[in-house]
Write an enzyme that holds these catalytic residues in place. Structure first.
Site, PDB file in Angstrom:
ATOM      1  NE  ARG A 218     -23.350 -35.501  53.573  1.00  0.00           N
ATOM      2  CZ  ARG A 218     -22.890 -35.565  52.462  1.00  0.00           C
ATOM      3  NH1 ARG A 218     -21.889 -36.623  52.273  1.00  0.00           N
ATOM      4  NH2 ARG A 218     -23.305 -35.043  51.389  1.00  0.00           N
TER       5      ARG A 218
ATOM      6  CE1 TYR B 206     -23.740 -36.544  48.007  1.00  0.00           C
ATOM      7  CE2 TYR B 206     -22.391 -35.489  46.679  1.00  0.00           C
ATOM      8  CZ  TYR B 206     -23.017 -35.774  47.786  1.00  0.00           C
ATOM      9  OH  TYR B 206     -22.698 -34.903  48.988  1.00  0.00           O
TER      10      TYR B 206
ATOM     11  CG  HIS C  58     -18.398 -33.467  52.732  1.00  0.00           C
ATOM     12  ND1 HIS C  58     -18.051 -34.620  53.681  1.00  0.00           N
ATOM     13  CD2 HIS C  58     -17.335 -32.862  52.379  1.00  0.00           C
ATOM     14  CE1 HIS C  58     -16.698 -34.625  53.858  1.00  0.00           C
ATOM     15  NE2 HIS C  58     -16.270 -33.595  53.016  1.00  0.00           N
TER      16      HIS C  58
HETATM   17  C1  LIG Z   1      -6.813 -39.281  53.486  1.00  0.00           C
HETATM   18  C2  LIG Z   1      -7.711 -38.574  53.003  1.00  0.00           C
HETATM   19  N1  LIG Z   1      -8.357 -38.682  51.938  1.00  0.00           N
HETATM   20  C3  LIG Z   1      -9.355 -38.003  51.531  1.00  0.00           C
HETATM   21  C4  LIG Z   1      -9.894 -36.938  51.883  1.00  0.00           C
HETATM   22  C5  LIG Z   1     -10.803 -36.116  51.330  1.00  0.00           C
HETATM   23  N2  LIG Z   1     -11.980 -36.184  52.089  1.00  0.00           N
HETATM   24  C6  LIG Z   1     -12.482 -35.491  53.008  1.00  0.00           C
HETATM   25  S1  LIG Z   1     -13.932 -35.823  53.845  1.00  0.00           S
HETATM   26  C7  LIG Z   1     -13.795 -37.249  52.859  1.00  0.00           C
HETATM   27  C8  LIG Z   1     -15.258 -38.279  53.184  1.00  0.00           C
HETATM   28  C9  LIG Z   1     -15.071 -38.961  54.526  1.00  0.00           C
HETATM   29  O1  LIG Z   1     -16.147 -39.701  54.631  1.00  0.00           O
HETATM   30  P1  LIG Z   1     -16.529 -40.329  56.308  1.00  0.00           P
HETATM   31  O2  LIG Z   1     -15.173 -40.870  56.503  1.00  0.00           O
HETATM   32  O3  LIG Z   1     -17.856 -41.141  55.945  1.00  0.00           O
HETATM   33  O4  LIG Z   1     -16.859 -39.107  57.112  1.00  0.00           O
HETATM   34  P2  LIG Z   1     -17.847 -38.126  57.140  1.00  0.00           P
HETATM   35  O5  LIG Z   1     -17.272 -36.828  56.361  1.00  0.00           O
HETATM   36  O6  LIG Z   1     -19.017 -38.844  56.168  1.00  0.00           O
HETATM   37  O7  LIG Z   1     -18.018 -37.595  58.474  1.00  0.00           O
HETATM   38  C10 LIG Z   1     -12.977 -37.321  52.066  1.00  0.00           C
HETATM   39  C11 LIG Z   1     -12.918 -38.351  50.931  1.00  0.00           C
HETATM   40  C12 LIG Z   1      -9.146 -36.622  53.365  1.00  0.00           C
HETATM   41  N3  LIG Z   1      -9.665 -35.402  54.118  1.00  0.00           N
HETATM   42  N4  LIG Z   1      -8.074 -37.437  53.878  1.00  0.00           N
END
Ligand SMILES: Cc1ncc(C[n+]2csc(CCOP(=O)(O)OP(=O)(O)O)c2C)c(N)n1
Ligand SMILES: [Mg+2]
Lengths: 324, 355
Positions: free
Chosen positions: B255, B268, B259
Site C-alpha cells: 500500500r 506508522y 489507507h
Molecule cells: C468489521 C470491521 N472492522 C473494522 C473496520 C474499520 N476498517 C476499515 S478498513 C480497515 C483495515 C482493512 O485492512 P485490509 O483488510 O488489509 O484491507 P485494505 O484496507 O488494506 O485494503 C479497518 C480496520 C471495518 N470497516 N469493518
C-alpha cells in the site's frame, strides 16, 4: 484545569488510569502506533509500552473474546471498537459471555472490562460509520452503558467504567470529538455511573437526552426561550439509569420529550417512556414524546440530516406538549 | 491446472523488468486483449488519481485510495465473463468501471448521494462492502446457489490481508470448501490494515497458506503484475467452471498511498518502502512491458489516458449535476412492504421541514 477536546479528555482518562493501575491494558485495531483512527489512544504505547497498549488483528469477536480471557488472567482490559457498526461481530461474545460470565461463576469471578467506541452520525461518512448501537448493549443483561456528552464527563465516565467491577460499554459521540471543548479536571476524575446531569434547569418541559443529542437539546431549549422554560437532562448513564433525577425533573415540569438518534422501535427512549409511564404517570400533563432516528437504515450522507433528530423536530414536539 | 496443497511458495510473475528479469507471456492473449487490459488499468488509475483531487476540492467525501491496486482489480476482472459476479470491498469501489458502470455512479457513492447505490444486477457487481470480510460468505452463497441452479456463474470476492483475520472470512472460506462452490477468494495483500502491518495481523508464513485449512488451493501472485494476476485468476475460474471448487488467491502488493483520504500514514509507515513500491507501481510496469513487446506506442498511451481523463471529466460533471436527493428517500427501499408508521414519520417530517 486545562481546556480539552472531548477526544483529548478520553485520552487523558486512559493515561491517568493506566498510570494508577498497572493491570489496565488497552487493545484494539490501530490503537498502538497510530493511537487509534481518532487519536483517542495516542501516546499510550509510547508511555506504557507495547505490552500494555497493543494493536490486535482485525477481528472484533477476537478482541472481545480475548478480553474475557484477559480478565480471567487478572487483567483489566479496555478495548476499542474502531466504529459503532464495526462492533457487531463482537456481539456474540458480548451477549453470550461478557454479560453472563460473572453469573456463570455464581459471582466468583469478575469481568471488569471496558468497551469504548465512537458512535453516532452527522459526520458525512461512508456507509456504516454512523450507527447508534446503544440499545443492543443496554439490552444485554450484565452489561452497563455510559454515554458522555461533554469532555469532563468523557473523562470521568471512562474512569468510572474502567474502575467498575462489571463490564461497561462507553459510547463516545464522534460528532463532538473535536468540537466539544471545556475545562477538564486534571489527574484522577471520576463521574460515578448512574448519575444524570442537569444540563439546564427549567420549569415547563424536560428534554431528556444523552451523548450527541445533548447539544441539540440545548439548542432546542434556546430556540424555545421566551416561549417555554426547558429543562435539559443529560442521562450520561443508561444503565444504571438515574431514575431519581428523571422522575424529579418530570414531576416538576409535567412534560417530557426524549431524544435519541438511534432508530425508534425499542430504542432507549422507549425505556425512558416506560419508566415515566410506570412511575410518573400522574405527574404528566401529556404523553411522553420521542424524537428519534427512523426505523430504516442510516441513509446516504447527503440526506442524513433528514434522518437525524433536528432542533426543529425537538421544538415541534415540545410545542405540541405545551399546547395540549 | 492441477494445483496441489499446500500453497505455492514464490509469487507468480509474468512481467520482467526489461533488464535481468525476462518478460514472459500469457497464452491466449493477443494484442487486442493486451490493449484492452491496458485500457482497464488506465481507467482505474485515472479514476483513483482524479478522485484524490476531487476529494481535495471538496467534490467527494472520504475516499479509499486504491493506487497501485489496479493490477489486481483489472487483472482478476479480465479473467471473468460478464455473467460472473464480483463482490467488492470499499477498496474495489470502482471495479464496475471495467464492466461499463458509469464513473458518475461510483463518484456519487463517495459523494454520499443515492445515485451511487447501484443495482448489482446491472453489471453483476454486488454492493460495496464496508464491514471487513462480511461479503466473503455472500460471494460463496451466490456461487453455491448458482451451482445448485445449474448455472455457469463464478463469484469472486475481493478483500484485504486484514480481512483474513475476521470470523466472516473463515466461515465463508469453510463454506466454499465444503460446498465446492465456484468461488474465488481474492485477497489483496497490500501488507497493511490501516496502521497494522501484516506481521501483526497473522503468524502464518503466507496468507495463501490459510487455504489448506479450507481444503482449497492457495495461489500466490505478484499483485503488481497484471498478467500474473490475470493468469492466476483464469486458472481459478477454470477450476470453478470444471466443478473443482473454490480457489484462494493471495495477490501481494504494497500500500503506497494512505489507507483513505482521512489517514496520515506518516505516523506508522516507512517512507522508503513506500517510495520503492511507487517506483515499481503496476500501471507503469505493464505499460513498459507492452512497449517492449511492441504492442503499445506513445500515441496510444496518450490517447488511452486522454480517453480516461475525458470519462472522468464527464463522470464528475454528471455526478455533480444530480439533483439534490429528496429527504423522502430516507424512508424508501428498506422494506418491500413497509410498516405504516414510516408513512406517518415522513408526513410529520415534511410538515416540520415545510413549516
Ligand atoms: C468489521 C470491521 N472492522 C473494522 C473496520 C474499520 N476498517 C476499515 S478498513 C480497515 C483495515 C482493512 O485492512 P485490509 O483488510 O488489509 O484491507 P485494505 O484496507 O488494506 O485494503 C479497518 C480496520 C471495518 N470497516 N469493518
Ligand atoms: Mg490491507
Amino acid at each position: 484545569m486545562a481546556e480539552k477536546l472531548l477526544v483529548e479528555a478520553v485520552n487523558d482518562a486512559l493515561h491517568v488510569e493506566m498510570e494508577r493501575d498497572a493491570s489496565i491494558l488497552v487493545l484494539g485495531e490501530d490503537v498502538g502506533k497510530l493511537g487509534g483512527v481518532f487519536r483517542a489512544t495516542a501516546g499510550l504505547q509510547e508511555r506504557f509500552g507495547a505490552d500494555r497498549c497493543f494493536d490486535t488483528p482485525l477481528a472484533e469477536a477476537g478482541i472481545l473474546g480475548t478480553a474475557v480471557g484477559l480478565c480471567m488472567a487478572g487483567w483489566r482490559p479496555v478495548v476499542e471498537m474502531q466504529y459503532d457498526a464495526f462492533s457487531y461481530p463482537a456481539l456474540d461474545q458480548l451477549i453470550n459471555h461478557v454479560g453472563r460470565y460473572r453469573w456463570r461463576t455464581r459471582g466468583a469471578m469478575s469481568f471488569p472490562l471496558t468497551i469504548r467506541m465512537p458512535y453516532g452520525g452527522g459526520v458525512r461518512a461512508p456507509e456504516l460509520h454512523d450507527d447508534s448501537p446503544e440499545t443492543y448493549y443496554v439490552h444485554t443483561p450484565g452489561v452497563k452503558v455510559a454515554i458522555p456528552s461533554t469532555p469532563a464527563d468523557a473523562k470521568g465516565l471512562l474512569a468510572a467504567a474502567i474502575r467498575d467491577p462489571d463490564p461497561v460499554v462507553v459510547l463516545e459521540p464522534k460528532l463532538h470529538y473535536r468540537t466539544a471543548k471545556q475545562e477538564v479536571p486534571e489527574g484522577e476524575h471520576v463521574v460515578p455511573l448512574g448519575e444524570a446531569r442537569l444540563a439546564r434547569e427549567g420549569t415547563d418541559v424536560t428534554l431528556i437526552a444523552y451523548g450527541a443529542m445533548i447539544p441539540l437539546a440545548e439548542r432546542a431549549a434556546d430556540a424555545l426561550e421566551g416561549e417555554a422554560s426547558c429543562e435539559v437532562l443529560d442521562l450520561r448513564s443508561l444503565k444504571p439509569l438515574d431514575e431519581d433525577a428523571l422522575l424529579a425533573s418530570v414531576s416538576k415540569t409535567g412534560r417530557a420529550v426524549v431524544v435519541q438518534e438511534a432508530p425508534r422501535v425499542a430504542g432507549f427512549a422507549a425505556e425512558v417512556a416506560a419508566v415515566l409511564a410506570e412511575k410518573a404517570i400522574f405527574d404528566l400533563q401529556g404523553p411522553v414524546l420521542r424524537v428519534t432516528g427512523y426505523d430504516v437504515p442510516y441513509p446516504y450522507w447527503q440526506i442524513e440530516d433528514a434522518y437525524m433528530p433536528s432542533v426543529e423536530r425537538v421544538v415541534d414536539a415540545a410545542r405540541r406538549l405545551l399546547a395540549a | 491446472m492441477s494445483q496441489v496443497l499446500p500453497a505455492e511458495g514464490g509469487l507468480r510473475r509474468v512481467i520482467g523488468d526489461g533488464e535481468s528479469l525476462p518478460d514472459g507471456e500469457v497464452e491466449g492473449l493477443g494484442d487486442a486483449e493486451l490493449l484492452a487490459l491496458y485500457r482497464d488499468l488506465v481507467l482505474l488509475r485515472t479514476y483513483d488519481e482524479r478522485s484524490v483531487v476531487y476529494h481535495r476540492q471538496g467534490r467527494i467525501g472520504t475516499y479509499a485510495i486504491f493506487w497501485n491496486h489496479e493490477a489486481m482489480q483489472a487483472g482478476a476482472a479480465f479473467a471473468l465473463e460478464e455473467r460472473d459476479w464480483i463482490f467488492p470491498s470499499y477498496r474495489e469501489s470502482a471495479i464496475g468501471l471495467v464492466r461499463g458502470m458509469p464513473a458518475s455512479t461510483v463518484l456519487s457513492w463517495w459523494r454520499g448521494h443515492p445515485a451511487g447505490w447501484w443495482n448489482p444486477e446491472d453489471s453483476n457487481v454486488a454492493s460495496i462492502c464496508v464491514p471487513i470480510g462480511t461479503h466473503v460468505p455472500h460471494a460463496v452463497g451466490f456461487a453455491w446457489g448458482s451451482k445448485l441452479k445449474g448455472e455457469d456463474r463464478v463469484a469472486i470476492a475481493f478483500f484485504g490481508d486484514g480481512a483474513t483475520s475476521e470470523g466472516a472470512f473463515h466461515e465463508g472460506a469453510t463454506f466454499a470448501g465444503v460446498t465446492k462452490a465456484p468461488a474465488i477468494l481474492f485477497c489483496n495483500n497490500n501488507q497493511w490494515a490501516i496502521s497494522t502491518p501484516l506481521a501483526e495481523q497473522t503468524a502464518a508464513p503466507t496468507l495463501a497458506d490459510k487455504a489448506i485449512g479450507y481444503g482449497m488451493p492457495g495461489l500466490r501472485v505478484d499483485g503488481c503484475d497484471v498478467l500474473a494476476v490475470y493468469e492466476a485468476t483464469r486458472d481459478a475460474v477454470e477450476r470453478a467452471r470444471a466443478g473443482e471448487g473454490p480457489t484462494f488467491i493471495e495477490a501481494v502488493t504494497y500500500r503506497s498511498a494512505p489507507h483513505a483520504t482521512a489517514d496520515d500514514p506518516s505516523i506508522y509507515i516507512d517512507p522508503e518502502r513506500v517510495e520503492e513500491a511507487r517506483e515499481s507501481e503496476c500501471v507503469g510496469r505493464y505499460e513498459r512491458y507492452l512497449v517492449r513487446a511492441g504492442v503499445l506506442t506513445e500515441e496510444t498511451i496518450e490517447s488511452v489516458k486522454n480517453e480516461a481523463l475525458e470519462l472522468m471529466r464527464a463522470g464528475i460533471a454528471e455526478a455533480e449535476a444530480e439533483p439534490p436527493a429528496d429527504p423522502g428517500l430516507v424512508f424508501e427501499h428498506a422494506y418491500a412492504d413497509p410498516p405504516a408508521t414510516l408513512a406517518d414519520d415522513l408526513a410529520e417530517l415534511r410538515r416540520i421541514l415545510g413549516g
